[in-house]
Write a protein that holds these residues in place. Structure first.
Motif, mmCIF file in Angstrom:
data_model
loop_
_atom_site.group_PDB
_atom_site.id
_atom_site.type_symbol
_atom_site.label_atom_id
_atom_site.label_comp_id
_atom_site.label_asym_id
_atom_site.label_seq_id
_atom_site.Cartn_x
_atom_site.Cartn_y
_atom_site.Cartn_z
ATOM 1 N N GLY A 1 -4.477 -6.245 6.623
ATOM 2 C CA GLY A 1 -4.198 -4.983 5.946
ATOM 3 C C GLY A 1 -2.714 -4.669 5.923
ATOM 4 O O GLY A 1 -2.176 -4.230 4.902
ATOM 5 N N ALA A 2 -2.040 -4.893 7.059
ATOM 6 C CA ALA A 2 -0.604 -4.607 7.131
ATOM 7 C C ALA A 2 0.193 -5.513 6.194
ATOM 8 O O ALA A 2 1.120 -5.060 5.509
ATOM 9 C CB ALA A 2 -0.121 -4.775 8.568
ATOM 10 N N LEU A 3 -0.154 -6.782 6.144
ATOM 11 C CA LEU A 3 0.570 -7.714 5.277
ATOM 12 C C LEU A 3 0.306 -7.414 3.795
ATOM 13 O O LEU A 3 1.215 -7.505 2.967
ATOM 14 C CB LEU A 3 0.175 -9.149 5.619
ATOM 15 N N LEU A 4 -0.940 -7.060 3.472
ATOM 16 C CA LEU A 4 -1.245 -6.685 2.091
ATOM 17 C C LEU A 4 -0.470 -5.440 1.674
ATOM 18 O O LEU A 4 0.037 -5.339 0.555
ATOM 19 C CB LEU A 4 -2.743 -6.449 1.930
ATOM 20 N N PHE A 5 -0.386 -4.471 2.600
ATOM 21 C CA PHE A 5 0.362 -3.243 2.311
ATOM 22 C C PHE A 5 1.831 -3.569 2.054
ATOM 23 O O PHE A 5 2.437 -3.050 1.109
ATOM 24 C CB PHE A 5 0.232 -2.279 3.488
ATOM 25 N N ALA A 6 2.407 -4.439 2.902
ATOM 26 C CA ALA A 6 3.823 -4.789 2.737
ATOM 27 C C ALA A 6 4.063 -5.500 1.411
ATOM 28 O O ALA A 6 5.019 -5.186 0.691
ATOM 29 C CB ALA A 6 4.271 -5.669 3.910
ATOM 30 N N VAL A 7 3.205 -6.456 1.066
ATOM 31 C CA VAL A 7 3.364 -7.181 -0.200
ATOM 32 C C VAL A 7 3.189 -6.224 -1.382
ATOM 33 O O VAL A 7 3.943 -6.278 -2.359
ATOM 34 C CB VAL A 7 2.358 -8.345 -0.287
ATOM 35 N N ALA A 8 2.201 -5.344 -1.286
ATOM 36 C CA ALA A 8 1.949 -4.397 -2.378
ATOM 37 C C ALA A 8 3.160 -3.526 -2.641
ATOM 38 O O ALA A 8 3.531 -3.283 -3.803
ATOM 39 C CB ALA A 8 0.738 -3.527 -2.033
ATOM 40 N N GLN A 9 3.802 -3.054 -1.588
ATOM 41 C CA GLN A 9 4.934 -2.149 -1.740
ATOM 42 C C GLN A 9 6.217 -2.878 -2.106
ATOM 43 O O GLN A 9 6.961 -2.445 -2.991
ATOM 44 C CB GLN A 9 5.146 -1.353 -0.448
ATOM 45 N N LEU A 10 6.483 -3.992 -1.435
ATOM 46 C CA LEU A 10 7.765 -4.675 -1.631
ATOM 47 C C LEU A 10 7.778 -5.544 -2.884
ATOM 48 O O LEU A 10 8.840 -5.773 -3.469
ATOM 49 C CB LEU A 10 8.090 -5.520 -0.392
#
Length: 229
Positions: A173-182
């Motif tokens: 979840g954390a990695l998906l959130f980071a990729v989604a935002q960045l």
């Protein structure tokens, strides 16, 4: 040994569920009660930051090779607590924005979360490494004196897979959130929220169970009993 990983687990689980819910409402364009959410993130953030920092600095888990728990439990809790406090401060300071039109508030909040995504991704990488560590070294087996979990203590890989899988889902979840935002891929935010919901529910239930199993363990040790359930 005085520990408080039960409270850490249920608070982190609630925090994950709450942030996933908040994120779903945010990207869905629904109205956000900024004061209510600020209070929720403030309470969970203070608890996790305080207990996580104390665990990280003082290492209350000790002896018999159990020191790894200070790293696996304390450090992620401290990082997550700091992030929740950021959310609390942001939502409290922008109460007027969230009380007005929904769309400007939504865009502003998502923009504010972009720099935060760097640290969320870093925590995700750390959680992924911990997930691998649980399985690689078969960590997390409960002692035989602990009810329920202790019945499977002779199968260390079982609890290692459970904890590794749980940490892995949260890391995803954390990695998906980071990729989604960045990488500007907002469609991934829903998948991040789903991963955090699953991880949060399991973590909360596991922490709630530990209130029973850990007290049972101390009771068995103190009274020489062998309650397995």
């Amino acid at each position: 040994m005085v520990v408080y990983n039960e409270l850490v687990a249920i608070t982190a689980g609630a925090g994950l569920i709450g942030f996933a819910w908040f994120l779903t409402r945010l990207i869905g364009g629904l109205r956000i009660d900024s004061e209510g959410w600020a209070g929720f993130f403030g309470v969970t953030g203070v608890l996790l930051l305080a207990l996580g920092l104390h665990t990280t600095i003082t290492w209350p888990f000790g002896g018999d090779g159990f020191e790894y728990a200070n790293i696996a439990f304390g450090q992620p809790a401290a990082g997550f607590g700091a992030l929740l406090l950021f959310a609390a401060v942001y939502l409290w300071r922008h109460r007027a924005l969230f009380a007005a039109d929904v769309d400007p508030a939504r865009r502003a909040a998502l923009d504010a979360l972009k720099p935060v995504a760097v640290f969320v991704g870093a925590l995700g990488l750390g959680m992924a490494a911990l997930a691998i560590t649980f399985v690689r070294f078969q960590l997390g087996a409960a002692p035989p004196q602990e009810p329920i979990s202790g019945r499977f203590g002779h199968l260390p890989l079982l609890e290692a897979l459970f904890l590794g899988g749980l940490w892995g889902v949260i890391a995803l979840g954390a990695l998906l959130f980071a990729v989604a935002q960045l990488a500007d891929r907002p469609s991934l935010l829903r998948w991040a929220a789903r991963a955090w919901t699953v991880g949060g529910v399991v973590l909360l239930l596991f922490g709630a169970m530990n209130f029973y199993t850990h007290i049972g363990m101390y009771y068995n040790i103190a009274h020489g009993t062998s309650h397995l359930w």
